[in-house]
Every structure is written in structure tokens, then in C-alpha cells.
Design a protein around this motif. Sequence first.
Motif, mmCIF file in Angstrom:
data_model
loop_
_atom_site.group_PDB
_atom_site.id
_atom_site.type_symbol
_atom_site.label_atom_id
_atom_site.label_comp_id
_atom_site.label_asym_id
_atom_site.label_seq_id
_atom_site.Cartn_x
_atom_site.Cartn_y
_atom_site.Cartn_z
ATOM 1 N N THR A 208 1.098 6.486 9.494
ATOM 2 C CA THR A 208 -0.363 6.310 9.548
ATOM 3 C C THR A 208 -0.911 5.974 8.176
ATOM 4 O O THR A 208 -1.756 5.080 8.033
ATOM 5 C CB THR A 208 -1.030 7.592 10.074
ATOM 6 N N GLU A 209 -0.441 6.671 7.159
ATOM 7 C CA GLU A 209 -0.897 6.412 5.792
ATOM 8 C C GLU A 209 -0.521 5.003 5.352
ATOM 9 O O GLU A 209 -1.313 4.317 4.691
ATOM 10 C CB GLU A 209 -0.309 7.443 4.831
ATOM 11 N N GLN A 210 0.681 4.568 5.723
ATOM 12 C CA GLN A 210 1.103 3.212 5.370
ATOM 13 C C GLN A 210 0.194 2.160 6.009
ATOM 14 O O GLN A 210 -0.198 1.178 5.361
ATOM 15 C CB GLN A 210 2.548 2.980 5.816
ATOM 16 N N THR A 211 -0.161 2.375 7.274
ATOM 17 C CA THR A 211 -1.029 1.420 7.979
ATOM 18 C C THR A 211 -2.391 1.326 7.299
ATOM 19 O O THR A 211 -2.905 0.220 7.056
ATOM 20 C CB THR A 211 -1.209 1.854 9.448
ATOM 21 N N GLN A 212 -2.971 2.478 6.981
ATOM 22 C CA GLN A 212 -4.282 2.494 6.320
ATOM 23 C C GLN A 212 -4.203 1.856 4.933
ATOM 24 O O GLN A 212 -5.095 1.099 4.530
ATOM 25 C CB GLN A 212 -4.795 3.922 6.220
ATOM 26 N N ALA B 122 -9.266 5.124 -4.743
ATOM 27 C CA ALA B 122 -8.038 4.331 -4.748
ATOM 28 C C ALA B 122 -7.951 3.583 -6.064
ATOM 29 O O ALA B 122 -8.347 2.414 -6.162
ATOM 30 C CB ALA B 122 -8.020 3.369 -3.564
ATOM 31 N N GLY B 123 -7.456 4.255 -7.096
ATOM 32 C CA GLY B 123 -7.452 3.657 -8.416
ATOM 33 C C GLY B 123 -6.243 4.019 -9.242
ATOM 34 O O GLY B 123 -5.518 4.979 -8.938
ATOM 35 N N VAL B 124 -6.038 3.257 -10.304
ATOM 36 C CA VAL B 124 -4.925 3.471 -11.230
ATOM 37 C C VAL B 124 -5.402 3.195 -12.647
ATOM 38 O O VAL B 124 -6.447 2.567 -12.858
ATOM 39 C CB VAL B 124 -3.731 2.533 -10.912
ATOM 40 N N ALA B 125 -4.634 3.664 -13.623
ATOM 41 C CA ALA B 125 -4.872 3.244 -15.000
ATOM 42 C C ALA B 125 -4.621 1.749 -15.094
ATOM 43 O O ALA B 125 -3.810 1.191 -14.342
ATOM 44 C CB ALA B 125 -3.965 4.006 -15.955
ATOM 45 N N ILE B 126 -5.304 1.094 -16.007
ATOM 46 C CA ILE B 126 -5.256 -0.369 -16.058
ATOM 47 C C ILE B 126 -3.851 -0.891 -16.343
ATOM 48 O O ILE B 126 -3.510 -2.014 -15.955
ATOM 49 C CB ILE B 126 -6.261 -0.908 -17.096
ATOM 50 N N ASP B 127 -3.012 -0.090 -16.982
ATOM 51 C CA ASP B 127 -1.648 -0.532 -17.276
ATOM 52 C C ASP B 127 -0.632 0.018 -16.282
ATOM 53 O O ASP B 127 0.575 -0.059 -16.502
ATOM 54 C CB ASP B 127 -1.254 -0.152 -18.704
ATOM 55 N N GLU B 128 -1.109 0.565 -15.156
ATOM 56 C CA GLU B 128 -0.230 1.053 -14.103
ATOM 57 C C GLU B 128 -0.218 0.075 -12.931
ATOM 58 O O GLU B 128 -1.097 -0.782 -12.800
ATOM 59 C CB GLU B 128 -0.685 2.426 -13.597
ATOM 60 N N ALA B 129 0.764 0.238 -12.055
ATOM 61 C CA ALA B 129 0.869 -0.593 -10.863
ATOM 62 C C ALA B 129 0.222 0.103 -9.672
ATOM 63 O O ALA B 129 0.092 1.332 -9.639
ATOM 64 C CB ALA B 129 2.336 -0.882 -10.556
ATOM 65 N N ILE B 130 -0.182 -0.681 -8.693
ATOM 66 C CA ILE B 130 -0.631 -0.129 -7.414
ATOM 67 C C ILE B 130 0.525 0.674 -6.818
ATOM 68 O O ILE B 130 1.685 0.264 -6.922
ATOM 69 C CB ILE B 130 -1.047 -1.264 -6.460
ATOM 70 N N PRO B 131 0.264 1.826 -6.196
ATOM 71 C CA PRO B 131 1.359 2.608 -5.612
ATOM 72 C C PRO B 131 2.149 1.812 -4.576
ATOM 73 O O PRO B 131 1.662 0.827 -4.006
ATOM 74 C CB PRO B 131 0.629 3.787 -4.951
ATOM 75 N N THR B 132 3.371 2.256 -4.343
ATOM 76 C CA THR B 132 4.203 1.681 -3.286
ATOM 77 C C THR B 132 4.073 2.526 -2.024
ATOM 78 O O THR B 132 3.337 3.515 -2.004
ATOM 79 C CB THR B 132 5.669 1.630 -3.723
ATOM 80 N N LEU B 133 4.786 2.155 -0.983
ATOM 81 C CA LEU B 133 4.725 2.882 0.286
ATOM 82 C C LEU B 133 5.585 4.130 0.293
ATOM 83 O O LEU B 133 5.550 4.897 1.268
ATOM 84 C CB LEU B 133 5.154 1.957 1.432
ATOM 85 N N ASP B 134 6.319 4.363 -0.763
ATOM 86 C CA ASP B 134 7.245 5.502 -0.800
ATOM 87 C C ASP B 134 6.507 6.815 -0.557
ATOM 88 O O ASP B 134 5.475 7.090 -1.196
ATOM 89 C CB ASP B 134 7.952 5.568 -2.156
ATOM 90 N N GLY B 135 7.036 7.604 0.358
ATOM 91 C CA GLY B 135 6.493 8.927 0.622
ATOM 92 C C GLY B 135 5.307 8.957 1.554
ATOM 93 O O GLY B 135 4.789 10.030 1.867
#
Length: 471
Positions: free
Chosen positions: A311-315, A294-307
Motif C-alpha cells: 500500500t505504501e509503495q502504491t501511494q 515528503a522531503g529530503v536534504a538537497i544533497d540526498e536522493a528521493i527514498p527507494t521502495l525498500d521497506g
Amino acid sequence: MKTLFDKIWDAHVVQCVEDGPTQLYIDRLYAHEVTSPQAFDTLRAKGIGVFRPDHVVAMPDHNTPSDQQDHIDDPTGRKQVEALACNCAEFGIRHFPMGSKDNGIIHVVGPEKGLSLPGMTIVCGDSHTSTHGAVGAIAIGIGTSEVAQVLASQCILQQKPKTMRINIEGTLPAGTTAKDVALYIMSQLTTSGATGYAVEYAGSAIRSMSMEGRLTLSNLSIEMGSRAGIIAPDETTFAYLRDREYAPKGEAWQRSVEQWRQLRSDDDAVFDREVTFRAEDIAPRLTYGTNPGAGVAIDEAIPTLDGMSETEQTQFLDMLNYMQFRPGQRLEGTPVDYCFLGACTNGRIEDFRAFASVVRGRHRAANVVAWLVPGSWAVRQQIIDEGLDRILEEAGFELRLPSCSACLAMNPDKVPAGKLCLSTSNRNFVGRQGPGARTILASPLTVAAAAVTGVITDPRTLLRTSDGWEK
């Protein structure tokens, strides 16, 4: 038409059980204090000894304090360390005790002493045994019952995994390290993407990596489900191993190198799966959740709930709630409470050089507690010999004693509940660094940048051209 993994595996097969596992000969067993006591008890219960004690090396690391090594306050940890010493004495096993010049984290000491060599099969009752695959060996973490198997017979029963090759082609950008490569791969393949496979790392970016970088990459193979990570030995490998304490010497060295040069996948070898990534696409990385993928590039944002499914949203939200983050949040500028440099992932001399290159001429942020823990006494001595300790001290940092330290909550270096730690270790599971602790995994450069600014900072903004980096 064999892969490198196939060549080493086939050379160590004792027998194949019909419709069952393979009996595999093991060249090196590493033992530490946590998983070995029960294995030795098994031998006693059966009235048998260690078959080849000269093939076994043991040392404590998980419970070892990093502030002093005169005693261990925790009774369980103390009992485990004492049991290891007693078991080694009873069964005639080479033992590097706590506080001795030979001691350190077992996955750091093994390669640096030349105990891990190309073409070997290596096991240890620890999941990050995959580290040793960086020298061109099959290195697998095993369970306690399997440790007993190896002690008794120098063999183990194993199902042969499938093979995967991960190619990293191109040149890594300035400020991007092997740790970032590993975190990037996990974000692309997920933490289960290599389950059932042994992974070979290849490509121009891998060939350009130092041995320290390769050891970091192989160390993290287990975090995407792989049983083993392996890199073909080359001139970089040989230069690293030459003159190591337990490496071959003289004519034996020359013969060994000639044999090791043959340890590569054949040009027409077929892997069960193969993926390729571009090095230029990899930037310094951060984890934001409670698994290393669960990671991103340092200049990116945490993902949103889109898509995401419900169940995935809850986790996803459960994970972010624990970390006290929110969907779409950018982590740059987030205050940091603790910074940890060390572990079998990033406790080597190159990691301390990188950290020192950022903090030199700067000073530790007042809000940051920093633990700088070498992976071995040899690394600590090299830090002193190179004058890195003076750079660290002038910047307000203390060089601690070799230990697994804050990688896991089995010694005094625990992160308090709710506090945020930027860490070079390998796991960010719930409670991994202490009950309720919040962990972000990052490279030594990124941890150093936070240690002097007090907040998550892109290390590329602090790198100097005099350190060999671009601004």
C-alpha cells in the motif's frame, strides 16, 4: 507547572461546558475575503451585529493580483473582495483595501503592524493563522461558522488541544533557514505527527532565530497537523514589536513588556509529548512529493521502495508519478520552470534580503519565470528603501505587488500544467499552484539559487562570505 499554551488558554476561558468544549475569549479576529462572506450573512439572517468590531481587522489577499491592482478579472474573486469591503462598511470593521499602503497578506500584516501581540488569542478563517503564534500568542485557524461565532460574541467554542514541545538545540549551519527547519521537522514527524497538539518551539536554535524566521516556522505548524504553533516572547520579540503602529506606546509599552516577560513555560511544566532535534543535522531541504512532509536534504536522493508495504509503495509511486520523479533520484540539477518567492510563509523582508544576497551580481536563468511577491506594501517599501529592488532588477527580476500570488490558484499567478515550480510557499498539494502544476517547497536561498542557474542548486555553493555566509 504550566506550559505557555496553558497560561494563555486559561487566562481566556469564559466557561467550560461539561463534557464539551471550552468557551474561549478571542482578542483578535482577522478576516479576509474568502471565508468571511458567509459569516456576515449569518449575522444578517439572525438580525445581530458584530459584538466588538474594534477587535476585528479585515483585508483581501487571496484573490489580489500581483501584476496590477486596479481590477480583478475573475468574477468570483472580484465579488468576494467587493463583499468584504461592503461588509466591513456595514458592520464598522477596520478594513485595509486592496492596493492601500496597509494591505497585504493578512498573516504578514498582522505582526508587522503590532496587531498581533504576546498573550493574545487570535483566530482567522485560514489554516495558516498559526503564523501569529511566533509573537507568543495562541493563534488558530477556524471555519466559517466559527468566524460567525466570534463576530457575534467575541468568543469561540473549542476543545483544548494537548501540548507538544519541539526543541531545536545547537547552531544552524550556514545556508540553513527557518524554512528548512520546518521542512525537516515535518519529514521526521510526518504531516500528521502533531495532530491534536499545540506545539511550542524551544531550544537554543529557536532563541537565535529572527522574528521573520519564527513567523515562518510557526506558519508551517498546521502542515504537521498542529492546531497552533507558539514561541515564548523574548527580547527579539520585543525589539520587533517596539514602535509598531498598533503596539502599546510609552508607559503602556513598558507595562506590557513586563507582563510579556512572564509568558513562558514553567521550568517544571510537563508536555504531553516532547521531542528534540539537533540544529547541526539540518541542511537546506526540498520536497519531492505532494505533501510538505515528503522531503529530503538537497544533497540526498528521493527514498527507494525498500521497506515499504504494498500500500505504501502504491501511494509513494502515485505521488512520484505526479511529480515526474522516480525512487532514488537526486533532484540537484533538475531543470526548473518557475520560481516563486513570497506567501505568508516567506514574503517578509528577511526573505527578500536572502534572495537578493544570492542573485546579486548574477542574472536570472533564461528558462525560469520568476514571481517575486512581497507579503505586504510595507515589505515592498522596505525592499525599495534598502535598494534590494535595484539588485533584483539588475539581476533580471521584477518586483511584483503584494498578494498571496502563486501560493494557491486563486489569482492570476498560476503555474501551468506539468511545469515545475520551486516555491517558498507552504503547500505542495496536487494542483495547489494550478491544475497539473508540480511544486517543490524550499527556502528563499534555494529558490534564488535555482532562479539564477535554471536548475535545482544547493544554495551553499553560491553563498558569499561578504554576505555573512561561508562558501
